[in-house]
Motif scaffolding. Structure first.
Motif, PDB file in Angstrom:
ATOM      1  N   GLN A  70     -10.413  14.508  45.373  1.00 60.07           N
ATOM      2  CA  GLN A  70     -11.144  14.844  44.401  1.00 60.07           C
ATOM      3  C   GLN A  70     -10.880  16.458  44.146  1.00 60.07           C
ATOM      4  N   ILE A  71     -10.059  16.468  42.660  1.00 63.03           N
ATOM      5  CA  ILE A  71     -10.017  18.036  42.592  1.00 63.03           C
ATOM      6  C   ILE A  71     -11.101  18.529  41.304  1.00 63.03           C
ATOM      7  N   LEU A  72     -11.386  17.746  40.455  1.00 68.33           N
ATOM      8  CA  LEU A  72     -11.911  18.084  39.273  1.00 68.33           C
ATOM      9  C   LEU A  72     -13.295  18.341  39.784  1.00 68.33           C
ATOM     10  N   TYR A  73     -14.306  18.724  38.975  1.00 73.31           N
ATOM     11  CA  TYR A  73     -15.802  18.967  39.069  1.00 73.31           C
ATOM     12  C   TYR A  73     -16.149  19.600  40.313  1.00 73.31           C
ATOM     13  N   SER A  74     -15.241  20.991  40.421  1.00 74.78           N
ATOM     14  CA  SER A  74     -15.513  21.748  41.522  1.00 74.78           C
ATOM     15  C   SER A  74     -15.133  23.131  41.152  1.00 74.78           C
ATOM     16  N   LEU A  75     -15.399  24.325  42.006  1.00 80.04           N
ATOM     17  CA  LEU A  75     -15.177  25.527  41.794  1.00 80.04           C
ATOM     18  C   LEU A  75     -13.529  25.599  41.699  1.00 80.04           C
ATOM     19  N   GLY A  76     -12.900  24.773  42.557  1.00 78.23           N
ATOM     20  CA  GLY A  76     -11.407  24.777  42.744  1.00 78.23           C
ATOM     21  C   GLY A  76     -10.935  24.594  41.575  1.00 78.23           C
ATOM     22  N   ALA A  77     -11.315  23.423  40.642  1.00 79.07           N
ATOM     23  CA  ALA A  77     -11.056  23.271  39.336  1.00 79.07           C
ATOM     24  C   ALA A  77     -11.118  24.085  38.540  1.00 79.07           C
ATOM     25  N   VAL A  78     -12.141  24.848  38.439  1.00 81.61           N
ATOM     26  CA  VAL A  78     -12.499  26.004  37.448  1.00 81.61           C
ATOM     27  C   VAL A  78     -11.378  27.127  37.718  1.00 81.61           C
ATOM     28  N   LEU A  79     -11.307  27.524  38.921  1.00 79.38           N
ATOM     29  CA  LEU A  79     -10.260  28.503  39.385  1.00 79.38           C
ATOM     30  C   LEU A  79      -8.815  27.915  38.917  1.00 79.38           C
ATOM     31  N   LEU A  80      -8.349  26.873  39.257  1.00 76.67           N
ATOM     32  CA  LEU A  80      -7.176  26.300  38.808  1.00 76.67           C
ATOM     33  C   LEU A  80      -7.074  26.368  37.391  1.00 76.67           C
ATOM     34  N   GLY A  81      -7.834  25.972  36.598  1.00 78.92           N
ATOM     35  CA  GLY A  81      -7.763  26.063  34.908  1.00 78.92           C
ATOM     36  C   GLY A  81      -7.636  27.422  34.656  1.00 78.92           C
ATOM     37  N   HIS A  82      -8.207  28.271  35.102  1.00 74.83           N
ATOM     38  CA  HIS A  82      -8.411  29.379  34.753  1.00 74.83           C
ATOM     39  C   HIS A  82      -6.821  30.215  35.208  1.00 74.83           C
ATOM     40  N   VAL A  83      -6.204  29.895  36.357  1.00 76.76           N
ATOM     41  CA  VAL A  83      -4.949  30.322  36.584  1.00 76.76           C
ATOM     42  C   VAL A  83      -4.069  29.908  35.582  1.00 76.76           C
ATOM     43  N   PHE A  84      -3.971  28.461  35.384  1.00 70.72           N
ATOM     44  CA  PHE A  84      -3.264  28.005  34.303  1.00 70.72           C
ATOM     45  C   PHE A  84      -3.152  28.670  33.005  1.00 70.72           C
ATOM     46  N   TYR A  85      -4.522  29.205  32.766  1.00 68.25           N
ATOM     47  CA  TYR A  85      -4.800  29.539  31.081  1.00 68.25           C
ATOM     48  C   TYR A  85      -4.278  31.058  31.248  1.00 68.25           C
ATOM     49  N   ASN A  86      -4.385  31.946  32.352  1.00 74.85           N
ATOM     50  CA  ASN A  86      -4.367  33.111  32.057  1.00 74.85           C
ATOM     51  C   ASN A  86      -3.332  33.866  33.117  1.00 74.85           C
ATOM     52  N   ALA A  87      -2.567  33.151  33.951  1.00 78.75           N
ATOM     53  CA  ALA A  87      -1.489  33.985  34.528  1.00 78.75           C
ATOM     54  C   ALA A  87      -0.237  34.333  33.615  1.00 78.75           C
ATOM     55  N   PRO A  88      -0.123  33.555  32.466  1.00 78.44           N
ATOM     56  CA  PRO A  88       0.764  33.902  31.621  1.00 78.44           C
ATOM     57  C   PRO A  88       0.708  35.379  30.924  1.00 78.44           C
ATOM     58  N   ILE A  89      -0.678  35.808  30.874  1.00 82.47           N
ATOM     59  CA  ILE A  89      -0.964  37.105  30.302  1.00 82.47           C
ATOM     60  C   ILE A  89      -0.262  38.142  31.426  1.00 82.47           C
ATOM     61  N   VAL A  90      -0.112  37.810  32.613  1.00 79.98           N
ATOM     62  CA  VAL A  90       0.531  38.751  33.475  1.00 79.98           C
ATOM     63  C   VAL A  90       2.008  39.043  32.927  1.00 79.98           C
ATOM     64  N   ILE A  91       2.689  37.874  32.863  1.00 76.09           N
ATOM     65  CA  ILE A  91       4.008  37.976  32.185  1.00 76.09           C
ATOM     66  C   ILE A  91       4.228  38.766  30.843  1.00 76.09           C
ATOM     67  N   LEU A  92       3.178  38.493  29.937  1.00 70.98           N
ATOM     68  CA  LEU A  92       3.223  39.164  28.629  1.00 70.98           C
ATOM     69  C   LEU A  92       2.882  40.629  28.848  1.00 70.98           C
ATOM     70  N   VAL A  93       1.950  41.091  29.503  1.00 75.18           N
ATOM     71  CA  VAL A  93       1.515  42.442  29.702  1.00 75.18           C
ATOM     72  C   VAL A  93       2.421  43.185  30.710  1.00 75.18           C
ATOM     73  N   LEU A  94       2.443  42.880  31.744  1.00 76.82           N
ATOM     74  CA  LEU A  94       3.143  43.405  33.144  1.00 76.82           C
ATOM     75  C   LEU A  94       4.632  43.247  32.882  1.00 76.82           C
ATOM     76  N   GLY A  95       5.030  42.119  32.314  1.00 75.08           N
ATOM     77  CA  GLY A  95       6.494  41.823  32.257  1.00 75.08           C
ATOM     78  C   GLY A  95       7.031  42.649  31.318  1.00 75.08           C
ATOM     79  N   ASN A  96       6.489  42.638  30.033  1.00 75.64           N
ATOM     80  CA  ASN A  96       7.076  43.585  29.243  1.00 75.64           C
ATOM     81  C   ASN A  96       6.960  44.949  29.645  1.00 75.64           C
ATOM     82  N   ALA A  97       5.910  45.508  30.108  1.00 79.04           N
ATOM     83  CA  ALA A  97       6.089  46.785  30.838  1.00 79.04           C
ATOM     84  C   ALA A  97       6.997  46.969  31.804  1.00 79.04           C
ATOM     85  N   LEU A  98       7.401  46.191  32.563  1.00 80.71           N
ATOM     86  CA  LEU A  98       8.427  46.640  33.453  1.00 80.71           C
ATOM     87  C   LEU A  98       9.873  46.284  33.046  1.00 80.71           C
TER      88      LEU A  98
END
Length: 491
Positions: free
Chosen positions: A89-117
Motif C-alpha cells: 500500500q503506497i497511496l493514501y499516505s504521507l509517503g505518497a504525498v512526498l513521492l508525488g511532490h518529489v516527482f513534480y518538483n525535482a525537475p526544478i532543481v535541474i532547471l535552476v541549479l543545473g543552468n546555474a552550474l
C-alpha cells in the motif's frame, strides 16, 4: 478559527510536508542537475524536457498517473504480484504525498541549479582541475559556493509549490492529509463553511507573500556570461539520470498504456473510450466533447488577454526607468494568490457572475506572472532602432505596431500564448471550486471520471492531456528559439 487545534494541525502539517518534500526533491534532483550541467547529449536533452513537468504537466494528470502506476492494482503492484511478492500500500499516505511532490518538483532543481552550474566559466573549472582538485572536491569547494543563490532559489520555489499543493495532496493523500490549500476547498465546497475558507485563504496569502519576497530576494542574475559549456563525462551521474528520467516518465506513459487495457476483465477498452466522446455523461452534466471545447475556448481567451496585458506592461516598462521593478511587484502579487484563494475570492465577491467569466479571470491571474517574466525579458532588452527610422519616415503608430512590432516579437508572443494556454487547460484546484455541475472544465471532468466507474477512461484522458500539453509547449519553445532574421538574436 486561527486559535483552534484543527487549524494548528492543518498549518503544522502543511509546513511539515513542504519541508520534507523540499529536502527530498533537492536530494533527488541534485545528481541529475549535475549531469545536465556537464553534458550535452541525448540524456541531457531528455532532462531538459523533463523540466517542463512542474510548470506545464497538469497536476490532475500527474495524480492519476500515480494512481495507475503505484495504486493497489497499478503497474507496480501488478509486477510485484507477477514476481510472487505481496502487494504494498503506497497511496493514501504521507509517503505518497512526498513521492508525488518529489516527482513534480525535482525537475526544478535541474532547471535552476543545473543552468546555474552550466553558466560557470570553463577557465575557473579548468584551473581547479589543473590544481589537482577531483570531481567531488571541485564540486563542493568551487562550483556549489558559486551557485549558492541558485540553490536557495530552487529550494524556496519547491517549498512554495509544495506548501500550496492541491491535487497531489487531495488525490494521493486524501482528506486525512489536508493542507491549507485543500482545506480551503473542503470548507468552501464540502463543509459549507465559506467563512472558514476565507480565513484560511487570508492566512495562506500572507504566508505566500513572505515566500514570494524571499524568492525575489534570492533571484540574482548570474555574474558569469554564458560561454562555452564545460563538459565532463560521469558514468555514475549518467546512470542515475537515466533512472531519474524513468521515474519522471513512467507515471505519465504508464497511465496511458494501462488505460487501454482492463487488467481485471482482461480486455481492451477502446470501445469504452470512444463512447466517452459520443454519449452524454450524467456525471458531467454534458458530453465530454462539449467539456473539451469549453476548456479550449476559455483557455484560448485567457491566452489572448493575458499575452496582451503582459506585452502592454512590458512595453511600458521598457520606457520607464523602474519598469522592471514594477513588473516584479505585479508578478509577486499575482504569484501570492493561489487558484483556490482566487476561486474563493471570486465566489465571495462576484458569486452572481457567469462561471465561464470567472474561470477566464482565474486563468489570466495565475498565468500572468509567467507571461510577464518571459515577454518582459524579450521586450525590455530588444534593439528596436528600426522603429525610430520608421517614425521619421512618417509611419503611423498603428502601422508600426502591426507591421513591425508584432512581426518582430511573433515567436515570443506565440510561445507565451502557448504557455498560458497550457497552464489554463491543466488548471485544476481553482476550477474545481469555481466549476458548476453543468460546466466542468476538462481537468475537473477527468477528476470526476476518476472517482466513478470511468477509472480507466480517466487515466487515458489525463495522460493524453498531459502529453499533448508538454508536446505543444516543447514545439512552441523550439519555434521561439529559432532565429527569425539575421539582425535579431535568439530569445
Amino acid at each position: 478559527m486561527i486559535s483552534s487545534p484543527s487549524f494548528r494541525s492543518i498549518a503544522g502539517f502543511t509546513v511539515k510536508q513542504a519541508l520534507l518534500s523540499t529536502f527530498l526533491a533537492m536530494i533527488v534532483g541534485f545528481p541529475a542537475a549535475v549531469h545536465y550541467a556537464r553534458s550535452n547529449g541525448r540524456l541531457s536533452r531528455l532532462l531538459g524536457i523533463t523540466t517542463y513537468i512542474p510548470f506545464f504537466f497538469p497536476s490532475i494528470s500527474m495524480a492519476i498517473g500515480f494512481l495507475a502506476v503505484y495504486g493497489r492494482n497499478g503497474l507496480f503492484n501488478n509486477l510485484m504480484s507477477f514476481a510472487g511478492l505481496e502487494r504494498v500500500q503506497i497511496l493514501y499516505s504521507l509517503g505518497a504525498v512526498l513521492l508525488g511532490h518529489v516527482f513534480y518538483n525535482a525537475p526544478i532543481v535541474i532547471l535552476v541549479l543545473g543552468n546555474a552550474l552550466r553558466s560557470l566559466p570553463t577557465d575557473v573549472l579548468e584551473s581547479s582541475k589543473i590544481d589537482g582538485s577531483g570531481r567531488i572536491r571541485r564540486l563542493l569547494r568551487v562550483e556549489l559556493p558559486l551557485v549558492t543563490p541558485a540553490i536557495i532559489n530552487s529550494a524556496l520555489l519547491i517549498f512554495t509549490y509544495c506548501f500550496t499543493s492541491f491535487a497531489v495532496v487531495l488525490v494521493l493523500g486524501g482528506a486525512q492529509f489536508a493542507t491549507l490549500e485543500v482545506s480551503i476547498y473542503m470548507n468552501f465546497r464540502l463543509l459549507a463553511a465559506p467563512q472558514n475558507a476565507v480565513v484560511l485563504a487570508a492566512v495562506q496569502f500572507a504566508f505566500i507573500m513572505v515566500f514570494g519576497l524571499l524568492i525575489s530576494l534570492s533571484e540574482k542574475s548570474s555574474p558569469f556570461e554564458h560561454g562555452e559549456q564545460y563538459l565532463e563525462k560521469n558514468r555514475l551521474t549518467g546512470i542515475y539520470s537515466w533512472i531519474f528520467v524513468l521515474f519522471e516518465w513512467i507515471p505519465i506513459l504508464g497511465a496511458l498504456f494501462s488505460s487501454f487495457y482492463d487488467w481485471t476483465r482482461k480486455e481492451f477498452i477502446f470501445e469504452r473510450i470512444t463512447k466517452l466522446f459520443t454519449e452524454k455523461i450524467v456525471l458531467l452534466g454534458t458530453g465530454l466533447v462539449n467539456t473539451l471545447v469549453n476548456s479550449i475556448t476559455l483557455s484560448f481567451l485567457a491566452a489572448v488577454v493575458t499575452v496582451t496585458i503582459a506585452f502592454f506592461l512590458s512595453w511600458q516598462a521598457r520606457h520607464t526607468s523602474r519598469g522592471s521593478r514594477y513588473l516584479r511587484i505585479v508578478s509577486l502579487i499575482a504569484l501570492s494568490v493561489t487558484p483556490s484563494i482566487l476561486a474563493v475570492s471570486y465566489l465571495t465577491a462576484f458569486g452572481s457572475f457567469p462561471v465561464p467569466l470567472l474561470l477566464v479571470l482565474l486563468y489570466i491571474v495565475i498565468s500572468l506572472p509567467v507571461a510577464l517574466n518571459y515577454i518582459s525579458g524579450q521586450v525590455i532588452g530588444a534593439e528596436l532602432a528600426f522603429l525610430e527610422a520608421a517614425q521619421l519616415d512618417g509611419a503611423s503608430k498603428l502601422a508600426r505596431v502591426w507591421y513591425m512590432i508584432i512581426p518582430f516579437f511573433r515567436s515570443t508572443i506565440i510561445y507565451a500564448a502557448t504557455v498560458v494556454f497550457a497552464i489554463s487547460m491543466g488548471e485544476f484546484g481553482g476550477s474545481l471550486i469555481l466549476g458548476s455541475k453543468d460546466f466542468p472544465t476538462f481537468a475537473v471532468a477527468i477528476y470526476r471520471l476518476n472517482g466513478s466507474r470511468y477509472l480507466l477512461e480517466a487515466r487515458f484522458l489525463s495522460s493524453a492531456l498531459g502529453i499533448i500539453i508538454i508536446s505543444v509547449v516543447a514545439i512552441s519553445r523550439w519555434f521561439a528559439q529559432r532565429p527569425e532574421r539575421s539582425s535579431r538574436s535568439t530569445p
